[in-house]
Design a protein around this motif. Structure first.
Motif, PDB file in Angstrom:
ATOM      1  N   GLN A  23      16.898   3.333 -12.922  1.00 18.92           N
ATOM      2  CA  GLN A  23      15.649   3.432 -12.167  1.00 18.92           C
ATOM      3  C   GLN A  23      15.880   3.209 -10.675  1.00 18.92           C
ATOM      4  OE1 GLN A  23      13.286   0.533 -14.299  1.00 18.92           O
ATOM      5  NE2 GLN A  23      12.319   2.101 -15.563  1.00 18.92           N
ATOM      6  N   LEU A  24      16.721   2.243 -10.342  1.00 18.18           N
ATOM      7  CA  LEU A  24      17.035   2.006  -8.937  1.00 18.18           C
ATOM      8  C   LEU A  24      17.765   3.197  -8.325  1.00 18.18           C
ATOM      9  CD1 LEU A  24      18.150  -1.745  -9.059  1.00 18.18           C
ATOM     10  CD2 LEU A  24      16.208  -0.834  -7.775  1.00 18.18           C
ATOM     11  N   ALA A  25      18.738   3.726  -9.044  1.00 14.52           N
ATOM     12  CA  ALA A  25      19.500   4.873  -8.532  1.00 14.52           C
ATOM     13  C   ALA A  25      18.574   6.070  -8.300  1.00 14.52           C
ATOM     14  CB  ALA A  25      20.619   5.240  -9.501  1.00 14.52           C
TER      15      ALA A  25
ATOM     16  N   GLU B   8      23.118   0.797  -0.738  1.00 16.38           N
ATOM     17  CA  GLU B   8      24.489   1.305  -0.670  1.00 16.38           C
ATOM     18  C   GLU B   8      25.153   1.268  -2.046  1.00 16.38           C
ATOM     19  OE1 GLU B   8      26.053   2.817   1.643  1.00 16.38           O
ATOM     20  OE2 GLU B   8      24.693   2.512   3.325  1.00 16.38           O
ATOM     21  N   LEU B   9      24.818   0.275  -2.832  1.00 18.99           N
ATOM     22  CA  LEU B   9      25.381   0.157  -4.179  1.00 18.99           C
ATOM     23  C   LEU B   9      24.947   1.321  -5.052  1.00 18.99           C
ATOM     24  CD1 LEU B   9      26.973  -1.674  -6.185  1.00 18.99           C
ATOM     25  CD2 LEU B   9      24.803  -2.819  -6.683  1.00 18.99           C
ATOM     26  N   PHE B  10      23.642   1.611  -5.060  1.00 21.92           N
ATOM     27  CA  PHE B  10      23.135   2.602  -6.005  1.00 21.92           C
ATOM     28  C   PHE B  10      23.084   4.028  -5.461  1.00 21.92           C
ATOM     29  CE2 PHE B  10      21.686  -1.267  -8.121  1.00 21.92           C
ATOM     30  CZ  PHE B  10      22.131  -0.997  -9.411  1.00 21.92           C
ATOM     31  N   ARG B  11      23.328   4.206  -4.197  1.00 20.87           N
ATOM     32  CA  ARG B  11      23.545   5.578  -3.738  1.00 20.87           C
ATOM     33  C   ARG B  11      24.945   6.026  -4.149  1.00 20.87           C
ATOM     34  NH1 ARG B  11      24.251   5.988   2.784  1.00 20.87           N
ATOM     35  NH2 ARG B  11      23.773   8.143   2.227  1.00 20.87           N
ATOM     36  N   ARG B  12      25.798   5.068  -4.463  1.00 16.44           N
ATOM     37  CA  ARG B  12      27.198   5.361  -4.782  1.00 16.44           C
ATOM     38  C   ARG B  12      27.486   5.300  -6.285  1.00 16.44           C
ATOM     39  NH1 ARG B  12      31.462   5.132  -1.151  1.00 16.44           N
ATOM     40  NH2 ARG B  12      33.526   5.024  -2.103  1.00 16.44           N
TER      41      ARG B  12
END
Length: 524
Positions: free
Chosen positions: A354-356, A493-497
């Motif tokens: 969901q976050l991504a 930055e964590l979930f864009r990657r």
């Protein structure tokens, strides 16, 4: 891992009856909550056995329960309970259960011989805790670390902003200076963060591929200090004489300040005489501090010029920049970024997906750019960060000394505090108050979405409600908005990657130790 232990049956039944109708807002989450485990020993609020009237004028006046024990012996016994026999959480919880009150008297470490007066009035619920933010009622002079103050030899001979009361003229000067620093460098924050943490994640991926697992804390601290140097001053400390020693120098310097109120995990017979009874001599860390000071003095020239225009000497300004960067901000990130990984990591793939989806969709609709406006369009991400601040605030203790005779109120009773008495609040109890939050010991990532935003006034990590703002006249963290911003950027930055990640969680003297065991690269 086993869940946290509930209070005794009688208290538990009291609790459940009190929780039914007193919250300002309650909601059901669509996401599976994560319950704090025994290793965190989450707080469980304790209510007085009186009725809970809505009109505060009807609250019964109750004598503050508890005592301080015999001189010298009482504080030492309480210190042993706090550090070794019970631990912090149980120390407060057991006394709240014993006295049937969230307000009571106790001793706080370090006690003899470092603190001349360890006596405090403890406040644990979300209502009584608020007195600590009212500078018309409590004084904040020299109380940043509690019932003792570290030697000013550790800060260049100056009383740093954190130790000043808002009534002191120097407080206004120095806080205004920090506001200037943050405002003047605001356009550098997002690009420097993206650049620094892209490098961090690439390094973590490489180490994970070769070793099968990778520790986050050490490389994460290097990235945090480099980012702060680059965003604040435009100078990466790694490219100076400090090199990669920055986090180690800071850790040693902070230890010399906080040792009296920390445990390093050693046996009591070693820690008690070495760090809890006598101060560590400041000269042992003088050279390390000088290395840090030289970096800041050489890198912050334009800021020091501005300080002089404000009537602050370059030396005092530099010591304050160093403290604000290394102790306040870096120290907070050292604790909080691993905590974010812990709580979001434990929440599992559903939340990660969901976050991504939310983060990538917003970035795409904003032309592939991360901006302040884009971050505001990510309600789940914002809530997940706020919930991490709520369930495990990075700075758990707050102090204030009564400026006059006061009446403080819990949910169930009123208590009289005399002028000059020290008031102490342990924030993890206040932000897990079951009369304010549903399932307070559970990490509910969407708790603050939609109508849940009304609960943000009870998120207190910044030494004030999240809905308030730092000013020259209060003690709320000058960098509150900056810390919220970079915490959001960390999740983005964590979930864009990555689609998802897996971790192992351990303990450390400050915060959690995180080992990453899996990083699943973005697939959509």
């Amino acid at each position: 891992m086993a869940s946290s232990v509930l209070p005794s049956p009688s208290l538990q039944s009291q609790f459940m009856s009190l929780r039914s109708s007193t919250k300002p807002y309650s909601r059901r989450s669509s996401l599976s909550p994560i319950k704090a485990s025994v290793s965190e020993k989450p707080s469980i609020g304790i209510s007085s056995p009186t009725v809970s009237p809505t009109d505060s004028s009807k609250l019964p006046l109750r004598k503050i329960p508890g005592d301080y024990g015999l001189p010298f012996i009482g504080p030492i016994n309480d210190r042993l309970d706090y550090f070794y026999k019970q631990g912090k959480e149980e120390y407060f919880k057991s006394r709240a259960q014993k006295y049937q009150s969230t307000v009571f008297r106790a001793n706080m470490p370090p006690g003899p011989f470092i603190s001349s007066n360890p006596h405090v009035v403890v406040v644990l619920d979300g209502k009584s805790f608020s007195v600590l933010f009212d500078v018309t009622k409590v004084e904040k002079k020299d109380l940043f670390t509690g019932t003792f103050m570290p030697s000013t030899e550790l800060t260049g001979g100056y009383r740093i902003l954190s130790y000043l009361d808002p009534s002191e003229p120097k407080h206004t000067q120095l806080k205004n200076f920090l506001f200037y620093l943050l405002k003047s460098r605001r356009d550098h924050v997002i690009p420097e963060f993206s650049s620094t943490y892209t490098g961090l994640f690439e390094s973590l991926e490489n180490d994970l591929a070769s070793k099968g697992k990778v520790n986050f804390n050490n490389p994460g601290e290097q990235a945090a200090f480099s980012f702060l140097g680059r965003s604040y001053f435009g100078v990466n400390p790694v490219d100076t004489k400090i090199g990669t020693d920055g986090p180690t120098l800071i850790a040693k310097w902070v230890l010399f300040q906080l040792a009296p109120i920390l445990t390093l995990g050693l046996p009591a017979f070693l820690e008690e005489p070495t760090i809890h009874t006598f101060r560590l001599p400041a000269f042992l860390v003088k050279k390390d501090y000088k290395r840090l000071y030289d970096y800041f003095y050489s890198s912050a020239g334009s800021l020091l010029d501005e300080a002089e225009k404000m009537g602050i000497s370059r030396e005092e300004a530099c010591h304050n920049i160093l403290f604000a960067t290394c102790f306040n901000t870096f120290g907070g990130l050292k604790i909080f970024f691993p905590n974010i990984l812990k709580w979001i990591g434990r929440a599992g793939v559903k939340l990660h997906t969901q976050l991504a989806q939310e983060i990538r969709s917003v970035i795409k609709s904003n032309g592939g750019e991360i901006t302040m406006a884009a971050l505001e369009q990510m309600p789940l991400m914002k809530s997940a960060v706020y919930e991490a601040f709520r369930i495990e605030p990075p700075v758990p203790a707050q102090y204030g000394k009564a400026k006059r005779d006061l009446i403080i109120e819990s949910h169930d009773a009123a208590y009289e505090v005399k002028e000059g008495e020290m008031i102490f609040g342990y924030q993890p109890f206040a932000t897990k108050d079951p009369k304010i939050f549903d399932t307070p010991d559970e990490y509910v990532p969407d708790r603050f979405v939609g109508e849940g935003e009304k609960l943000l006034q009870h998120v207190l990590w910044s030494n004030g409600p999240e809905t308030d703002h730092p000013t020259m006249g209060n003690k709320q963290c000058a960098g509150k908005d900056f810390v919220v911003l970079i915490s959001r950027l960390f999740v983005v930055e964590l979930f864009r990657r990555y689609d998802s990640f897996e971790i192992e969680v351990g303990s450390s003297p400050l915060g959690s130790s995180i080992t990453i065991t899996s990083l699943k690269r973005a697939s959509f």
